[in-house]
Enzyme design. Structure first.
Site, PDB file in Angstrom:
ATOM      1  CE  LYS A 160      -4.316  -1.903   1.614  1.00 25.42           C
ATOM      2  NZ  LYS A 160      -4.981  -2.416   2.771  1.00 25.42           N
ATOM      3  CE  LYS A 196      -9.168 -14.446   1.117  1.00 28.89           C
ATOM      4  NZ  LYS A 196      -8.380 -14.492   2.323  1.00 28.89           N
ATOM      5  CE  LYS A 203     -15.545  -7.990   5.495  1.00 28.47           C
ATOM      6  NZ  LYS A 203     -14.152  -7.973   5.945  1.00 28.47           N
TER       7      LYS A 203
HETATM    8  P1  AMP Z   1     -11.925 -10.075   6.089  1.00 24.32           P
HETATM    9  O1  AMP Z   1     -12.996 -10.131   5.025  1.00 24.32           O
HETATM   10  O2  AMP Z   1     -10.580  -9.818   5.498  1.00 24.32           O
HETATM   11  O3  AMP Z   1     -12.284  -9.201   7.224  1.00 24.32           O
HETATM   12  O4  AMP Z   1     -11.799 -11.569   6.642  1.00 24.32           O
HETATM   13  C1  AMP Z   1     -12.672 -12.112   7.610  1.00 24.32           C
HETATM   14  C2  AMP Z   1     -12.519 -13.611   7.617  1.00 24.32           C
HETATM   15  O5  AMP Z   1     -13.057 -14.175   6.415  1.00 24.32           O
HETATM   16  C3  AMP Z   1     -11.076 -14.107   7.690  1.00 24.32           C
HETATM   17  O6  AMP Z   1     -11.051 -15.265   8.510  1.00 24.32           O
HETATM   18  C4  AMP Z   1     -10.749 -14.476   6.267  1.00 24.32           C
HETATM   19  O7  AMP Z   1      -9.762 -15.496   6.156  1.00 24.32           O
HETATM   20  C5  AMP Z   1     -12.090 -14.989   5.751  1.00 24.32           C
HETATM   21  N1  AMP Z   1     -12.199 -14.763   4.305  1.00 24.32           N
HETATM   22  C6  AMP Z   1     -12.213 -13.557   3.683  1.00 24.32           C
HETATM   23  N2  AMP Z   1     -12.359 -13.711   2.350  1.00 24.32           N
HETATM   24  C7  AMP Z   1     -12.430 -15.060   2.115  1.00 24.32           C
HETATM   25  C8  AMP Z   1     -12.588 -15.871   0.930  1.00 24.32           C
HETATM   26  N3  AMP Z   1     -12.700 -15.318  -0.275  1.00 24.32           N
HETATM   27  N4  AMP Z   1     -12.601 -17.211   1.081  1.00 24.32           N
HETATM   28  C9  AMP Z   1     -12.499 -17.770   2.300  1.00 24.32           C
HETATM   29  N5  AMP Z   1     -12.359 -17.082   3.455  1.00 24.32           N
HETATM   30  C10 AMP Z   1     -12.321 -15.732   3.371  1.00 24.32           C
END
Ligand code: AMP
Length: 331
Positions: free
Chosen positions: A121, A202, A205
């Protein structure tokens, strides 16, 4: 032969964190929320909504507030049981920031600056908040605060967990045993969901294509459209081949994760997409219905947050007390 009473195995403490930087999506559900819910009987899990982490980049205060509330509500709707798994809003437990500072005092500048997300970043140019440099230390505080033994991690978070382990071990060695050194675990039930429009990235969000993400609150017609437009290939064989057929592999894996059945390699692309659509809808419909009920009772959701913070605060306070004493701060 003497018989001795065997103590019940100590329950493992686990932490799963979510950043309120966007709406929860299918990847969050299949990769993090469902494994968290599945482990509720076996582990003392803490679900953390990391609102302080959402402020490490340019942020909209109203959006952080709304997304944090939406995330708690969705967690409850998906089946997180707050009597077993406290849902903690990070900023409600002041010890997160206190331990953050104490841990900064055992962190090298170079160690923080080597973290991939900061490097990427900051290399992209534009203003960079100091908190972006130090947030892996806050993440270490999040974990160490609750004597967490296991952290479910994907490959992209390994570096942060390693930093946490390094800081905990260093602190314990220099100042006396204070922290539990956590292990990273990959729950068997955790799926890795890829972006449907860009299946080599992946589903995220804020990352990914934006058009290949299924939000947990997306209405059925949106879910149907996103899946019908999911990128496939011209091989025309339903086969798990992440290298050559990442789109089809992702659809096979999503179907398997939604249904709990092993991945299958049969049928046509059209049939596979229909099955995925039905399976995702079957998963999301009850969550959305429960979410609608909970939205009508915001007092209940706020109480869950307040009660959860009350429940974890004594552990957090005890950890900070140990760290303060070890570092030489007067009571
Ligand atoms: P975050 O969206 O980065 O706040 O991640 C929250 C949780 O969701 C974490 O445990 C991530 O590893 C999981 N996670 C986020 N995106 C994915 C995805 N595309 N596939 C599987 N797990 C995910």
């Amino acid at each position: 032969m003497t018989l001795t009473a065997t103590a019940a195995p100590a329950r493992t403490r686990r932490l799963t964190g979510f950043k309120p930087t966007g709406h929860l999506h299918l990847g969050n559900l299949l990769g993090a929320l469902r494994p968290l819910i599945a482990a509720q009987d076996a582990a003392d899990s803490v679900a953390l909504i990391a609102d302080l982490h959402a402020m490490t980049v340019e942020h909209d205060p109203a959006a952080v507030r709304e997304l944090a509330l939406e995330q708690v509500t969705l967690m409850l709707a998906a089946g997180v049981d707050p009597s077993r798994t406290p849902i903690v809003l990070q900023s409600h437990v002041a010890q997160h920031t206190e331990l953050h500072y104490l841990l900064e005092c055992v962190t090298g500048f170079g160690e923080a600056a080597r973290m991939i997300q900061f490097k990427e970043k900051s290399a992209a140019g534009g203003p960079v908040r100091l908190s972006l440099l130090t947030y892996p230390v806050l993440m270490a505080a999040d974990i160490l605060l609750y004597d967490i033994a296991q952290v479910p991690v994907g490959e992209d978070q390994n570096q942060h967990l390693e930093l946490t382990r390094t800081l905990a071990t260093r602190f314990n060695t220099r100042y006396g045993h204070t922290f539990t050194v956590p292990d990273g675990v990959r729950p068997e039930s955790a799926a890795r969901v890829m972006d449907l429009a860009e299946p080599t990235a992946k589903m995220g969000k804020t990352s990914g294509s934006g058009t290949g993400r299924i939000g947990l609150l997306d209405p059925p017609e949106v879910v149907r459209r996103i899946i019908s437009r999911a990128v496939t290939d011209d091989v025309a064989v339903v086969r798990r081949d992440p290298e050559r057929q990442p789109g089809i592999t992702n659809l096979i894996d999503i179907l398997s994760a939604c249904t709990g059945r092993p991945p299958t390699e049969t049928g046509s692309y059209g049939v596979l997409k229909r099955e995925v659509t039905d399976a995702v809808e079957a998963l999301l419909t009850p969550i959305q219905a429960r979410h609608a009920e909970l939205v009508a009772d915001p007092g209940h959701v706020r109480r869950v947050l307040a009660d959860s913070a009350d429940r974890v605060r004594p552990t957090a306070a005890a950890t900070v007390r140990r760290a303060r004493t070890a570092l030489g701060l007067l009571d």
